[in-house]
Structures are given as structure tokens and as C-alpha cells.
Motif scaffolding. Structure first.
Motif, PDB file in Angstrom:
ATOM      1  N   MET A 156     -12.104  13.489  34.618  1.00 14.34           N
ATOM      2  CA  MET A 156     -13.450  13.062  34.993  1.00 14.34           C
ATOM      3  C   MET A 156     -14.059  14.009  36.023  1.00 14.34           C
ATOM      4  O   MET A 156     -13.349  14.779  36.678  1.00 14.34           O
ATOM      5  N   ALA A 157     -15.368  13.939  36.143  1.00 14.65           N
ATOM      6  CA  ALA A 157     -16.081  14.692  37.169  1.00 14.65           C
ATOM      7  C   ALA A 157     -16.188  13.830  38.421  1.00 14.65           C
ATOM      8  O   ALA A 157     -16.261  12.600  38.347  1.00 14.65           O
ATOM      9  N   VAL A 158     -16.189  14.469  39.584  1.00 11.70           N
ATOM     10  CA  VAL A 158     -16.262  13.761  40.856  1.00 11.70           C
ATOM     11  C   VAL A 158     -17.374  14.372  41.697  1.00 11.70           C
ATOM     12  O   VAL A 158     -17.442  15.600  41.840  1.00 11.70           O
ATOM     13  N   VAL A 159     -18.238  13.534  42.220  1.00 14.80           N
ATOM     14  CA  VAL A 159     -19.206  13.939  43.241  1.00 14.80           C
ATOM     15  C   VAL A 159     -18.669  13.424  44.568  1.00 14.80           C
ATOM     16  O   VAL A 159     -18.571  12.211  44.780  1.00 14.80           O
ATOM     17  N   PHE A 160     -18.299  14.344  45.453  1.00 16.58           N
ATOM     18  CA  PHE A 160     -17.642  14.009  46.715  1.00 16.58           C
ATOM     19  C   PHE A 160     -18.661  14.185  47.843  1.00 16.58           C
ATOM     20  O   PHE A 160     -19.044  15.308  48.182  1.00 16.58           O
ATOM     21  N   ILE A 161     -19.102  13.066  48.421  1.00 17.45           N
ATOM     22  CA  ILE A 161     -20.102  13.094  49.493  1.00 17.45           C
ATOM     23  C   ILE A 161     -19.386  12.942  50.824  1.00 17.45           C
ATOM     24  O   ILE A 161     -18.646  11.975  51.036  1.00 17.45           O
ATOM     25  N   SER A 162     -19.607  13.887  51.732  1.00 18.46           N
ATOM     26  CA  SER A 162     -18.881  13.835  52.996  1.00 18.46           C
ATOM     27  C   SER A 162     -19.543  14.736  54.021  1.00 18.46           C
ATOM     28  O   SER A 162     -20.213  15.715  53.684  1.00 18.46           O
TER      29      SER A 162
END
Length: 500
Positions: free
Chosen positions: A43-49
Motif C-alpha cells: 500500500m501507499a502511505v502518506v506520513f504527516i509529521s
């Protein structure tokens, strides 16, 4: 939360600040978990941090946002090696480092929406609007062949960091002890009922600690290790179950007594959550002045002048005096809490996770402010944090806690440069480095034990890769080993031939 998000087998997982305010070992476990899930599920991941080091550990590409717009985008390696946009450069300058020299941090400054503070703004050129985003291929500060998108008007600035003043070489107040804790224990009864006797939570379990005048002592460890409880006991907010605390050679008075209230003028606490610590019905000027009013230290005019002086000292504007806490940013609220703690000119401060939920730029402002105040006023501080990079940048000495006990204690350079206790080594190895991700990590098995069911012998033995039968039965004492104090039977056995 992660399991719930995966229940529907999504093609895209949005992880919104999944590691904020986590200690180093748990953060590393979450980052490893996200990487494994992405790899196995495809899967694709959008990592907000706001944690750039965590971003570099798990992401392939990164987009940097400011004022609601993307200002720079590139692959991780190129972005961390050669940032182009002034905001991106400022973010990296604001990052504390676990390795290398201690340096004064550079908080990121704003850009086009408030271009007067931008370090790269061409002030001689009027700009009516923000520049459009464009591709900067083979730019002077980019890797050859890189594909980057950025908003840019002028050349990249040079580095702004300066070496932080060293107090270690100055003798740190000639090593005068201002506070001493002896055999501190704090146990809480929990789980009491008609059918069951209460169990004892051993939050602090036999700590001996000295704090030297004009130094900053860092206290680190996983959540539940007893750091905050220790901080409250050092200030006398909580009376110890057993043991004693002395301040300037005198025993700590019992909480809530007249003697203890008088001592509050010299000892103060900076809270972890400023919004919870501040009264939402009072203006910030009134809250800064409140300690002076309670202790009757000055008249109304002098108190107003003192409050205005403290606001200037911590970087708050005069026109903010009449605002309420909800009208300020997180960094501004933290400045109010610091100003209130300084109102009575204390000698000793306990800072309990003061930067745990702040972004890197605001964190840098608060760290620089604490350093400046320490230098200007000769304050002594105990800085409690799970952020090892901030502790390495700010503190002179470090005490590492595990399940209510100190397992290693020494200078910050030695603790982070060459950790010896197995737990300290695991903590340091778990910290991601910006642009380098997480290197070879020491993986701890399981979770920290329940303080109500403390393991026999060395409390760390169920997770320690070096533990043997002796570790399961004997409690190690803090002993000198390679220039620091450690509580480890294995290290004591290794040191024995050196002492004979």
C-alpha cells in the motif's frame, strides 16, 4: 489505531503524526511497523509529521508545507542533502543533533506571506504575491539530475548555527551541590477493593541524585519510568514515600506548609501542557503577575513593570498582554509558562517535557530561550524529556531512568557518545538521524514491565540481551564505570579486572 485503519485493507494509509510525543524505543517500533505494513500489503502511505528525522526514516519523497501551500518537494536523499527553499533550510537548521558539537539552534523564519522576516527575501524587489512553484533541475545546490519543485526568489543562505557556550569546561559552578536526593522512593497503592488488597506501584524506587549549581541535568527514559514523579518530588510538590530531598543544604519542607510556600520563590516548575497549566479566563499579563501578587513581593505598579519585563525577556510582544491563552500559538503559550516560572527570580527550575509536542522551529526557539536564561541568570535546571536530541543539545549531564531507577548517569557527551548500559544503548540506537533514518538498532523485546509487578533482580533483565541468572536475582547498584555511573552486573564484572 493502526489495526483499525488496516481493517478494510486500504490501498492508501494516511498516518497523521503517529509518533508525536512517543519515546525513542516506541517511536522506532511504530516506524518499523509502518515500513513492514507498507512492504507486505503493497500500500501507499502518506506520513504527516513535524519530526523530520522520522520522515527520513520511512519516506521515499517529502513535500514541505508552509502557510497552506507546498513550498518544496523532492526525494528524501536530495531534499535532506541540499534543501533549496528558505523555509526548508530553516527547518533543518532548527533540528538538534544527537552527534557532533552542541550548537545554538536556528529557528526557521517565515517567507512570502511575511516576507520581511525571510532570510532570503530580495527586499529591494517588491513582491506583490507568492512566487509560483516551479521545477528546479540541476540547480546550484541540488544533486545532478534531481527533480525538485520549489518556490524561490533568491540564493540559498549560508548556515546560521553557532557553537553553544560550554558550561562543562567552566566547572559548572565549581560543582557546588544545590539539590540532593537521597534514597528516594515513591509508591502508590492501587487496585484496592473489598475482595482484594491494594498493589503497590513503585514509581520511584531508590534514587540518589545530586544537581550542581548552574548546570542543566537531563532526565530521560521511556514513558512510565518515573521521570515526572521524580521532578515533582525534587520540588517538594509530592512528599516521598521514604527518603529525603535537601535544597541548599536544608531539608525540603512538607508540601503545603508555610515553609514550603516560601521556598516556592526559589523553585519553580515549567509544565508540559501550557494550555492546561494556564487559566483560560485570565489574560497572560495577569497570569505572569499572579505569583508576585500571591507572595506580595511588590506593589501594583512594580508588578505591572515586572510582567512587561518578563514578556520582553521571553520574546512576547507588549500588545499580547491582554490576550487569553486560546488566542496564542503553542510556542507563545509555552513562553507564558516560562515567564510565569521566572516571575520570582528562582534559582532552580524543573522543566517537565516543555517541548514534547512542538514543531522543530518552535522547539528551537524554546530551547534557545532556556539556554539564554540559564546563561544570563545562572539558573539550575532539571530538564525532563524523551527527546534525546534536545537533551544532547541542551544538557550538561544526563540521568537515564528505567522503571523508577537511574541506570546510567554521566556527562551528556559520554552518555550519548559512548553509552554503556544496555538500556541506554538501545535508547540511543532507536533515535532516527535526519537524512540517515534509523541505523543498526538494538531491538528491545516486549514492553516495559508494569511498575506494580516489578521483576525481581535487575528490572531490565526481561528485555536485556545480556541478562543471565544473576541478573534475575540480584539488584545492581550504581557504580563508577568508564567515567560514568552505571547499574549493570555485566559491566561491573567487566570492570572488576581493571580495579585489581
Amino acid at each position: 489505531m493502526i489495526a483499525m485503519a488496516l481493517a478494510g485493507e486500504p490501498d492508501l494509509l494516511v498516518a497523521d503524526e503517529p509518533t508525536t510525543a512517543l519515546d525513542a524505543t516506541i517511536q522506532a517500533q511504530i516506524l518499523d511497523l509502518l515500513a513492514r505494513i507498507r512492504r507486505e500489503a503493497g500500500m501507499a502511505v502518506v506520513f504527516i509529521s513535524h519530526d523530520l528525522a522520522a520522515v527520513s526514516a520511512v519516506c521515499d519523497r517529502a513535500a514541505v508545507m508552509y502557510a497552506g501551500r507546498i513550498v518544496e518537494e523532492n526525494d528524501i536523499a536530495t531534499l535532506f542533502d541540499a534543501p533549496r527553499h528558505p523555509y526548508t533550510v530553516g527547518l533543518f537548521e532548527a533540528l538538534p543533533e544527537l552527534d557532533g558539537p552542541r550548537q545554538r539552534l536556528c529557528p526557521s523564519k517565515a517567507l512570502c506571506p511575511t516576507r520581511g522576516t525571510c532570510p532570503r527575501a530580495a527586499l529591494s524587489r517588491p513582491v506583490a504575491a507568492e512566487p509560483a512553484i516551479f521545477a528546479a533541475r540541476n540547480a546550484p545546490f541540488a544533486a545532478a539530475g534531481s527533480r525538485r519543485r520549489t518556490r524561490l526568489l533568491s540564493p540559498r543562505p549560508g548556515p546560521c548555527r553557532q557553537a553553544a557556550p560550554s558550561r562543562r569546561n567552566a566547572g559548572v559552578g565549581a560543582m557546588t551541590t544545590i539539590l540532593k536526593a537521597t534514597d528516594l522512593f515513591q509508591h502508590y497503592a492501587t487496585g484496592k477493593s473489598l475482595l482484594r488488597a491494594p498493589s503497590m506501584v513503585r514509581a520511584v524506587d531508590g534514587i540518589n541524585l545530586e544537581v550542581h549549581e548552574r548546570e542543566i541535568l537531563g532526565v530521560v527514559g521511556e514513558s512510565g519510568s518515573g521521570k515526572s514523579t521524580l521532578g515533582r518530588m525534587l520540588l517538594g510538590i509530592e512528599a516521598p514515600w521514604s527518603g529525603s530531598v535537601t535544597f541548599q543544604g536544608k531539608p525540603m519542607p512538607h508540601p503545603k506548609t508555610a515553609e514550603w510556600r516560601a521556598l516556592r520563590r526559589e523553585m519553580q516548575l515549567i509544565f508540559q501542557d501550557p494550555l492546561a497549566a494556564l487559566d483560560r479566563r485570565m489574560t497572560i499579563a495577569d497570569q505572569i503577575a499572579e505569583p508576585l501578587i500571591i507572595h506580595r513581593l511588590a506593589g501594583p505598579d512594580a508588578i505591572r513593570e515586572r510582567a512587561a519585563e518578563l514578556m520582553r525577556k521571553v520574546g512576547l510582544r507588549a500588545d499580547q498582554a491582554g490576550r487569553y491563552p486560546h488566542e496564542l500559538s503553542g510556542g507563545q503559550r509555552q513562553r507564558v509558562v516560562i515567564a510565569r516560572a521566572l516571575a520570582m527570580s528562582p534559582k532552580f527550575l524543573v522543566c517537565d517535557e516543555p517541548v514534547s509536542a512542538l514543531d522543530v522551529s518552535i522547539q528551537a526557539q524554546v530551547v534557545n530561550l532556556l539556554r539564554d536564561l540559564q546563561e544570563e541568570q545562572g539558573l539550575t535546571m532539571v530538564f525532563i524529556s524523551h527527546d534525546l536530541k534536545v537533551v544532547r543539545n541542551l544538557c550538561d549531564r544526563v540521568a537515564v531512568m528505567y522503571l523508577g531507577r537511574v541506570v546510567e548517569q554521566g556527562s551528556a557527551d559520554k552518555i550519548f557518545g559512548n553509552p554503556q548500559h544496555p538500556y541506554t544503548r538501545a535508547l540511543v540506537s532507536s533515535v532516527p538521524r535526519p537524512g540517515k533514518g534509523i541505523g543498526e538498532r538494538i531491538i528491545l523485546q516486549g514492553e516495559p514491565p508494569n511498575p506494580a509487578r516489578r521483576p525481581s533482580g535487575c528490572a531490565f533483565h526481561p528485555r536485556c540481551p545480556l541478562a543471565d541468572a544473576a541478573c534475575r536475582s540480584e539488584v545492581p547498584a550504581l557504580t563508577l564505570y568508564r567515567g560514568r555511573l552505571t547499574a549493570c552486573l555485566k559491566l561491573q564484572a567487566a570492570a572488576a579486572p581493571e580495579l585489581t
